[in-house]
Design a protein around this motif. Structure first.
Motif, PDB file in Angstrom:
ATOM      1  N   MET A  47      43.526  40.771  22.040  1.00 49.83           N
ATOM      2  CA  MET A  47      43.554  40.366  23.439  1.00 49.83           C
ATOM      3  C   MET A  47      43.593  41.594  24.350  1.00 49.83           C
ATOM      4  O   MET A  47      44.000  42.680  23.933  1.00 49.83           O
ATOM      5  N   PHE A  48      43.202  41.377  25.618  1.00 53.28           N
ATOM      6  CA  PHE A  48      43.097  42.485  26.560  1.00 53.28           C
ATOM      7  C   PHE A  48      44.438  43.194  26.736  1.00 53.28           C
ATOM      8  O   PHE A  48      44.517  44.429  26.701  1.00 53.28           O
ATOM      9  N   GLU A  49      45.513  42.421  26.911  1.00 55.73           N
ATOM     10  CA  GLU A  49      46.816  43.031  27.184  1.00 55.73           C
ATOM     11  C   GLU A  49      47.407  43.702  25.956  1.00 55.73           C
ATOM     12  O   GLU A  49      48.253  44.589  26.087  1.00 55.73           O
ATOM     13  N   ASP A  50      46.993  43.295  24.771  1.00 52.64           N
ATOM     14  CA  ASP A  50      47.464  43.974  23.567  1.00 52.64           C
ATOM     15  C   ASP A  50      46.983  45.424  23.550  1.00 52.64           C
ATOM     16  O   ASP A  50      47.675  46.316  23.043  1.00 52.64           O
ATOM     17  N   ARG A  51      45.803  45.638  24.127  1.00 55.73           N
ATOM     18  CA  ARG A  51      45.228  46.984  24.105  1.00 55.73           C
ATOM     19  C   ARG A  51      45.592  47.805  25.332  1.00 55.73           C
ATOM     20  O   ARG A  51      45.816  49.015  25.233  1.00 55.73           O
ATOM     21  N   TYR A  52      45.681  47.137  26.493  1.00 53.06           N
ATOM     22  CA  TYR A  52      45.854  47.894  27.738  1.00 53.06           C
ATOM     23  C   TYR A  52      47.209  47.696  28.412  1.00 53.06           C
ATOM     24  O   TYR A  52      47.450  48.256  29.474  1.00 53.06           O
ATOM     25  N   GLY A  53      48.077  46.903  27.789  1.00 52.61           N
ATOM     26  CA  GLY A  53      49.433  46.796  28.297  1.00 52.61           C
ATOM     27  C   GLY A  53      49.715  45.500  29.047  1.00 52.61           C
ATOM     28  O   GLY A  53      48.812  44.753  29.421  1.00 52.61           O
ATOM     29  N   VAL A  54      51.010  45.253  29.254  1.00 47.68           N
ATOM     30  CA  VAL A  54      51.472  44.043  29.942  1.00 47.68           C
ATOM     31  C   VAL A  54      50.927  44.020  31.375  1.00 47.68           C
ATOM     32  O   VAL A  54      50.937  45.041  32.072  1.00 47.68           O
ATOM     33  N   ASN A  55      50.440  42.863  31.785  1.00 52.68           N
ATOM     34  CA  ASN A  55      49.898  42.638  33.133  1.00 52.68           C
ATOM     35  C   ASN A  55      48.610  43.413  33.412  1.00 52.68           C
ATOM     36  O   ASN A  55      48.143  43.454  34.550  1.00 52.68           O
ATOM     37  N   SER A  56      48.034  44.023  32.385  1.00 48.91           N
ATOM     38  CA  SER A  56      46.813  44.800  32.596  1.00 48.91           C
ATOM     39  C   SER A  56      45.638  43.908  32.998  1.00 48.91           C
ATOM     40  O   SER A  56      44.796  44.312  33.811  1.00 48.91           O
ATOM     41  N   TYR A  57      45.585  42.701  32.457  1.00 44.52           N
ATOM     42  CA  TYR A  57      44.477  41.802  32.803  1.00 44.52           C
ATOM     43  C   TYR A  57      44.547  41.413  34.281  1.00 44.52           C
ATOM     44  O   TYR A  57      43.528  41.411  34.982  1.00 44.52           O
ATOM     45  N   ALA A  58      45.755  41.104  34.760  1.00 42.82           N
ATOM     46  CA  ALA A  58      45.918  40.747  36.176  1.00 42.82           C
ATOM     47  C   ALA A  58      45.537  41.923  37.071  1.00 42.82           C
ATOM     48  O   ALA A  58      44.902  41.740  38.121  1.00 42.82           O
ATOM     49  N   LEU A  98      43.391  44.273  36.338  1.00 39.84           N
ATOM     50  CA  LEU A  98      41.935  44.404  36.275  1.00 39.84           C
ATOM     51  C   LEU A  98      41.261  43.414  37.219  1.00 39.84           C
ATOM     52  O   LEU A  98      40.365  43.790  37.985  1.00 39.84           O
ATOM     53  N   ILE A  99      41.681  42.158  37.173  1.00 35.66           N
ATOM     54  CA  ILE A  99      41.071  41.135  38.026  1.00 35.66           C
ATOM     55  C   ILE A  99      41.283  41.474  39.499  1.00 35.66           C
ATOM     56  O   ILE A  99      40.382  41.302  40.331  1.00 35.66           O
ATOM     57  N   THR A 100      42.468  41.981  39.824  1.00 34.66           N
ATOM     58  CA  THR A 100      42.745  42.374  41.210  1.00 34.66           C
ATOM     59  C   THR A 100      41.816  43.495  41.649  1.00 34.66           C
ATOM     60  O   THR A 100      41.243  43.457  42.747  1.00 34.66           O
ATOM     61  N   MET A 101      41.634  44.495  40.802  1.00 32.20           N
ATOM     62  CA  MET A 101      40.771  45.623  41.148  1.00 32.20           C
ATOM     63  C   MET A 101      39.310  45.193  41.248  1.00 32.20           C
ATOM     64  O   MET A 101      38.588  45.611  42.156  1.00 32.20           O
ATOM     65  N   LEU A 102      38.872  44.339  40.333  1.00 34.15           N
ATOM     66  CA  LEU A 102      37.492  43.859  40.381  1.00 34.15           C
ATOM     67  C   LEU A 102      37.237  43.025  41.636  1.00 34.15           C
ATOM     68  O   LEU A 102      36.115  42.974  42.141  1.00 34.15           O
ATOM     69  N   GLY A 103      38.282  42.382  42.140  1.00 33.59           N
ATOM     70  CA  GLY A 103      38.140  41.548  43.327  1.00 33.59           C
ATOM     71  C   GLY A 103      38.161  42.315  44.630  1.00 33.59           C
ATOM     72  O   GLY A 103      37.983  41.721  45.697  1.00 33.59           O
ATOM     73  N   ILE A 136      38.132  52.018  38.332  1.00 29.28           N
ATOM     74  CA  ILE A 136      38.628  51.079  37.322  1.00 29.28           C
ATOM     75  C   ILE A 136      38.571  51.725  35.941  1.00 29.28           C
ATOM     76  O   ILE A 136      39.519  51.616  35.145  1.00 29.28           O
ATOM     77  N   ALA A 137      37.467  52.414  35.666  1.00 30.99           N
ATOM     78  CA  ALA A 137      37.310  53.073  34.369  1.00 30.99           C
ATOM     79  C   ALA A 137      38.400  54.112  34.145  1.00 30.99           C
ATOM     80  O   ALA A 137      38.989  54.197  33.052  1.00 30.99           O
ATOM     81  N   GLU A 138      38.695  54.903  35.173  1.00 26.98           N
ATOM     82  CA  GLU A 138      39.735  55.924  35.048  1.00 26.98           C
ATOM     83  C   GLU A 138      41.107  55.290  34.862  1.00 26.98           C
ATOM     84  O   GLU A 138      41.945  55.810  34.114  1.00 26.98           O
ATOM     85  N   ARG A 139      41.331  54.162  35.535  1.00 22.71           N
ATOM     86  CA  ARG A 139      42.640  53.495  35.427  1.00 22.71           C
ATOM     87  C   ARG A 139      42.887  52.999  34.006  1.00 22.71           C
ATOM     88  O   ARG A 139      44.009  53.053  33.496  1.00 22.71           O
ATOM     89  N   PHE A 140      41.838  52.528  33.324  1.00 21.35           N
ATOM     90  CA  PHE A 140      42.010  51.951  31.993  1.00 21.35           C
ATOM     91  C   PHE A 140      41.539  52.875  30.870  1.00 21.35           C
ATOM     92  O   PHE A 140      41.619  52.512  29.694  1.00 21.35           O
ATOM     93  N   TYR A 170      34.408  38.760  33.024  1.00 22.90           N
ATOM     94  CA  TYR A 170      35.571  38.060  33.573  1.00 22.90           C
ATOM     95  C   TYR A 170      35.333  37.474  34.968  1.00 22.90           C
ATOM     96  O   TYR A 170      35.974  36.492  35.340  1.00 22.90           O
ATOM     97  N   LEU A 171      34.432  38.075  35.740  1.00 20.25           N
ATOM     98  CA  LEU A 171      34.114  37.564  37.085  1.00 20.25           C
ATOM     99  C   LEU A 171      32.594  37.517  37.249  1.00 20.25           C
ATOM    100  O   LEU A 171      32.020  38.232  38.072  1.00 20.25           O
ATOM    101  N   PRO A 172      31.926  36.676  36.481  1.00 21.56           N
ATOM    102  CA  PRO A 172      30.454  36.686  36.476  1.00 21.56           C
ATOM    103  C   PRO A 172      29.820  36.309  37.810  1.00 21.56           C
ATOM    104  O   PRO A 172      28.678  36.687  38.067  1.00 21.56           O
TER     105      PRO A 172
END
Length: 213
Positions: free
Chosen positions: A1-12, A14-19, A28-32, A46-48
């Motif tokens: 899962m995404f958060e297993d690799r990038y940490g707790v709340n990382s998916y949220a 990501l979605i905030t930054m993409l929005g 975004i790339a540098e952040r992750f 995730y946001l097609p």
């Protein structure tokens, strides 16, 4: 899962930054710690349906232009006074060649001109504060006048003669009922205060070509 690799709340995050259209894929790339291409792929996954490419850049530009409006003292005063009386979808900006018009907006379907009232020095005969109210040459349903000390008027356009008029700030003035209220504008309703101009100001569908700045 995404958060297993990038940490707790990382998916949220990501979605905030993409929005946020002003956040680039590079940021975004540098952040992750991934490539820019991976960030772009995440948006597709995730946001097609979200804006991409030039559309995303355009939204970022519009966002900056909205914020620039609040650097104008008169528009900022109008926004401060109006924001508590109208819901976010009712506050419609009008496009101009260089961004948005600073001297007119739509409150719902109603066009409002934004003007300063000129204070007249008090005389020995009267201690009441007086103001010169100039009319709006451009089409308008109502005129917002900024007075002194955070006060304002919102007056139907047809009450102000083309040559202008004087407002003597006393209870006997016909303009006194329009002081410090937007009640004359149909659709007025108390609304929650919003801290972010992006939440409250939306772009109008019309370019407002016939409306003066």
């Amino acid at each position: 899962m995404f958060e297993d690799r990038y940490g707790v709340n990382s998916y949220a995050r990501l979605i905030t930054m993409l929005g946020q259209p002003c956040v680039t894929f590079t940021e975004i790339a540098e952040r992750f710690g991934v490539s820019r291409e991976r960030a772009r792929q995440w948006q597709l996954k995730y946001l097609p349906d979200s804006p991409r490419g030039h559309q995303r850049q355009r939204l970022c530009l519009l966002q900056h232009e909205k914020r620039k409006l609040l650097t104008d003292p008169l528009f900022r005063a109008f926004y401060r006074d109006a924001r508590g009386h109208f819901r976010s979808g009712q506050f419609v900006l009008i496009r101009a060649r260089d961004g948005y018009r600073k001297r007119s907006v739509r409150l719902g379907p109603h066009l409002v001109a934004i003007k300063n009232a000129r204070a007249i020095p008090s005389s020995k005969r009267s201690a009441a504060t007086s103001y010169v109210l100039t009319s709006s040459v451009a089409p308008a349903d109502f005129i917002y006048y900024r007075l002194d000390d955070g006060e304002y008027l919102v007056v139907p356009h047809n009450l102000v003669p083309r040559a202008g008029t004087t407002f003597i700030d006393t209870t006997a003035s016909r303009f006194r009922p329009y002081r410090n209220t937007f009640a004359v504008v149909p659709g007025t309703s108390p609304a929650p205060q919003l801290d972010d101009v992006r939440d409250h100001l939306r772009e109008g569908e019309s370019d407002g070509a016939a409306i003066g700045r």
